[in-house]
Design a protein around this motif. Structure first.
Motif, PDB file in Angstrom:
ATOM      1  N   PRO A   1       0.986  -1.298   0.310  1.00 54.11           N
ATOM      2  CA  PRO A   1      -0.103  -0.128  -0.057  1.00 54.11           C
ATOM      3  C   PRO A   1       0.702   1.116  -0.454  1.00 54.11           C
ATOM      4  O   PRO A   1       2.044   1.308   0.869  1.00 54.11           O
ATOM      5  N   TYR A   2       0.415   2.397  -0.455  1.00 55.00           N
ATOM      6  CA  TYR A   2       0.928   3.860  -0.056  1.00 55.00           C
ATOM      7  C   TYR A   2       1.190   4.261   1.304  1.00 55.00           C
ATOM      8  O   TYR A   2      -0.274   3.845   1.843  1.00 55.00           O
ATOM      9  N   VAL A   3       1.796   4.600   1.598  1.00 55.59           N
ATOM     10  CA  VAL A   3       2.404   4.863   3.175  1.00 55.59           C
ATOM     11  C   VAL A   3       3.198   6.314   2.961  1.00 55.59           C
ATOM     12  O   VAL A   3       2.546   6.401   4.392  1.00 55.59           O
ATOM     13  N   TRP A   4       3.542   7.015   2.457  1.00 54.28           N
ATOM     14  CA  TRP A   4       4.213   8.533   2.956  1.00 54.28           C
ATOM     15  C   TRP A   4       2.696   9.187   3.436  1.00 54.28           C
ATOM     16  O   TRP A   4       1.762   9.058   2.625  1.00 54.28           O
ATOM     17  N   ASP A   5       3.828  10.449   3.835  1.00 56.72           N
ATOM     18  CA  ASP A   5       2.703  11.125   4.234  1.00 56.72           C
ATOM     19  C   ASP A   5       3.015  12.699   3.773  1.00 56.72           C
ATOM     20  O   ASP A   5       4.307  12.578   2.808  1.00 56.72           O
ATOM     21  N   SER A   6       2.188  13.121   3.781  1.00 59.51           N
ATOM     22  CA  SER A   6       2.451  14.987   3.593  1.00 59.51           C
ATOM     23  C   SER A   6       3.865  15.996   3.543  1.00 59.51           C
ATOM     24  O   SER A   6       4.094  15.846   2.827  1.00 59.51           O
TER      25      SER A   6
END
Length: 210
Positions: free
Chosen positions: A15-20
């Motif tokens: 899954p996509y896991v990056w934050d802002s």
């Protein structure tokens, strides 16, 4: 952008896991002209594209989601991304989509716990003397990218744009018109230096995207 039009994800991707903050750092690195590593693609033959379970990239991402939508490849040439999902999804969110983040210390089930934001850039912030384009070790954030729920107010000394607007102006003539219209948002007594800074940053953003 051909993401979700030609480029899709195989089921093996996490899954996509990056934050802002990570998305902002990616855009900051691109504005500096720094390399962001390589990508690995898999061109799928037409007769095989339905043999694999494929997914769309997350465009309007809600923090914590773990399932992407299934992709319908009917009538499409398909290229699957084996390495680069986090970076490409981040570009998609920043340029064409949004990021919904949970407010700290609030329950996820609460109606006011979530904020949907888009990526903005203050054109009047530039690196100045601290930035060396040849210094790839320079990782300090020096461009003013921020995720905001609404467009920031144009206060003195600031000139905010939504980053995704630049996608509408690939053509140089159209971009020149957009740039002129944007610069008119500066106050009438703004110093020439502010106009020059905004112009340089707009040009840099346009080069970076296109």
């Amino acid at each position: 952008m051909n993401i979700n039009r030609r480029y899709f994800l195989p089921a093996i991707q996490r899954p996509y896991v990056w934050d802002s903050g990570q998305i902002v750092r990616l855009f900051d690195s691109l504005m500096k002209g720094f390399p962001i590593s390589s990508f690995l693609f898999w061109d799928v033959d037409a007769e095989n594209k339905h043999n694999w379970q494929t997914y769309r990239f997350a465009e309007n991402f809600r923090q914590g989601e773990i399932h992407n939508d299934h992709a319908n490849l009917h009538g499409l040439d398909a290229t699957l991304v084996l390495d680069g999902q986090q970076r490409l999804t981040s570009l998609l969110i920043g340029l064409r989509g949004s990021l919904t983040e949970k407010v700290k210390h609030r329950r996820s089930s609460s109606a006011d716990a979530w904020r949907t934001k888009k990526l903005y850039l203050d054109l009047l912030v530039e690196p100045g003397d601290v930035f060396d384009e040849d210094d790839e070790e320079h990782d300090e954030e020096i461009f003013a990218f921020e995720f905001r729920e609404t467009a920031p107010a144009q206060l003195p000394g600031q000139l905010w744009i939504r980053v995704g607007e630049i996608l509408e102006y690939r053509d140089e003539a159209a971009f020149a018109t957009y740039k002129e219209r944007t610069l008119k948002l500066l106050r009438l007594d703004a110093p020439k230096a502010e106009r020059d800074i905004a112009t340089r940053n707009l040009d840099r953003l346009h080069r970076m995207v296109w």
